[in-house]
Design a protein around this motif. Structure first.
Motif, mmCIF file in Angstrom:
data_model
loop_
_atom_site.group_PDB
_atom_site.id
_atom_site.type_symbol
_atom_site.label_atom_id
_atom_site.label_comp_id
_atom_site.label_asym_id
_atom_site.label_seq_id
_atom_site.Cartn_x
_atom_site.Cartn_y
_atom_site.Cartn_z
ATOM 1 N N THR A 161 0.897 -1.256 0.051
ATOM 2 C CA THR A 161 0.097 0.003 0.159
ATOM 3 C C THR A 161 0.827 1.155 -0.064
ATOM 4 N N LEU A 162 0.450 2.267 -0.747
ATOM 5 C CA LEU A 162 1.370 3.512 -0.841
ATOM 6 C C LEU A 162 0.382 4.563 -1.176
ATOM 7 N N TRP A 163 0.707 5.558 -0.388
ATOM 8 C CA TRP A 163 -0.371 6.758 -0.344
ATOM 9 C C TRP A 163 0.733 7.898 -0.401
ATOM 10 N N GLN A 164 0.637 8.647 -1.693
ATOM 11 C CA GLN A 164 1.348 9.957 -1.787
ATOM 12 C C GLN A 164 0.628 11.033 -1.675
ATOM 13 N N ALA A 165 1.373 12.091 -1.067
ATOM 14 C CA ALA A 165 0.811 13.524 -0.541
ATOM 15 C C ALA A 165 1.748 14.475 -1.363
ATOM 16 N N THR A 193 4.966 10.631 1.968
ATOM 17 C CA THR A 193 4.415 9.483 1.410
ATOM 18 C C THR A 193 4.192 8.446 2.334
ATOM 19 N N ASN A 214 3.878 4.182 3.321
ATOM 20 C CA ASN A 214 4.029 3.092 2.975
ATOM 21 C C ASN A 214 3.965 1.988 3.382
ATOM 22 N N LEU A 226 -2.460 5.050 7.378
ATOM 23 C CA LEU A 226 -2.742 5.193 5.911
ATOM 24 C C LEU A 226 -4.413 5.414 5.769
ATOM 25 N N PRO A 227 -4.732 6.431 5.003
ATOM 26 C CA PRO A 227 -5.930 6.683 4.828
ATOM 27 C C PRO A 227 -7.093 5.654 3.976
ATOM 28 N N HIS A 228 -6.305 4.725 3.494
ATOM 29 C CA HIS A 228 -7.158 3.600 2.849
ATOM 30 C C HIS A 228 -6.925 2.291 3.523
ATOM 31 N N THR A 229 -7.284 1.066 3.083
ATOM 32 C CA THR A 229 -7.240 -0.057 4.065
ATOM 33 C C THR A 229 -6.821 -1.180 3.039
ATOM 34 N N THR A 270 -4.718 0.361 7.698
ATOM 35 C CA THR A 270 -3.282 0.076 7.625
ATOM 36 C C THR A 270 -2.569 1.263 8.374
#
Length: 185
Positions: free
Chosen positions: A1-5, A9, A11, A150-153, A159
């Motif tokens: 899982t990776l979330w970039q802003a 980041t 991960n 992490l803002p998603h699952t 997560t």
């Protein structure tokens, strides 16, 4: 899982790679490419327990590499819906035995460590490093700051992962300053 802003980041990727067997099969050509370009070949090793590190070091001792980094700042991974333990948050004394292996005594050896929020942890880690007798070549600090949300699952569960990027630059600089005051690496 990776979330970039824009400034960070998050991960929970872990260290996906083909594994030790792949690298041992390809090390001669990797060595030729790296040394052919005038560079040193230093491998970053990450395992889930000390026995995995020992297997990697023993296997790699048969190859002409210039050094290794013992990565104790990973993994930022989830298994059975739980964060995995990061080795660098525990006593480093057992890992000191890795670096004192005779095969590696005179090669470049580094510890890659996570960031520490408590100054007592920094003191303990520096004490553990200093107690090993043979100096290490380097300390690599602050890969990611763990346990960021992490803002998603994954599998419909929240997560957590490692925070990196410009947002943690002040933390990283603080780590370097704190460690440099305590160690002569």
């Amino acid at each position: 899982t990776l979330w970039q802003a824009p400034n960070y980041t998050l991960n929970a990727i872990g260290l996906s790679n083909p594994g030790l067997n792949y690298y041992t099969n390809h090390l001669p050509e990797i060595y030729q490419m790296v040394h052919g370009n005038g560079k040193r070949l230093i491998l970053s090793l990450a395992g889930f327990d000390i026995n995995e590190y020992l297997v990697m070091l023993k296997t790699l001792s048969y190859f002409d590499i210039d050094g290794v980094e013992i990565n104790l700042s990973c993994p930022n991974t989830i298994a059975e819906h739980k964060n995995q333990s990061i080795h660098g948050f525990h006593s480093l004394l057992e890992y000191n035995s890795l670096i004192s292996l005779s095969t590696w005594k005179h090669k470049y050896m580094a510890y890659k460590l996570p960031p520490y929020a408590d100054v007592r942890d920094i003191d303990n880690v520096c004490r553990d490093i200093s107690s090993r007798g043979t100096p290490i070549s380097a300390i690599v600090l602050s890969n990611t700051f763990p346990n960021a949300y992490l803002p998603h699952t994954i599998d419909s569960l929240p997560t957590y992962g490692g925070l990196s990027g410009p947002a943690i630059k002040p933390i990283n600089l603080g780590q370097v300053h704190q460690f440099s005051k305590r160690l002569s690496v």
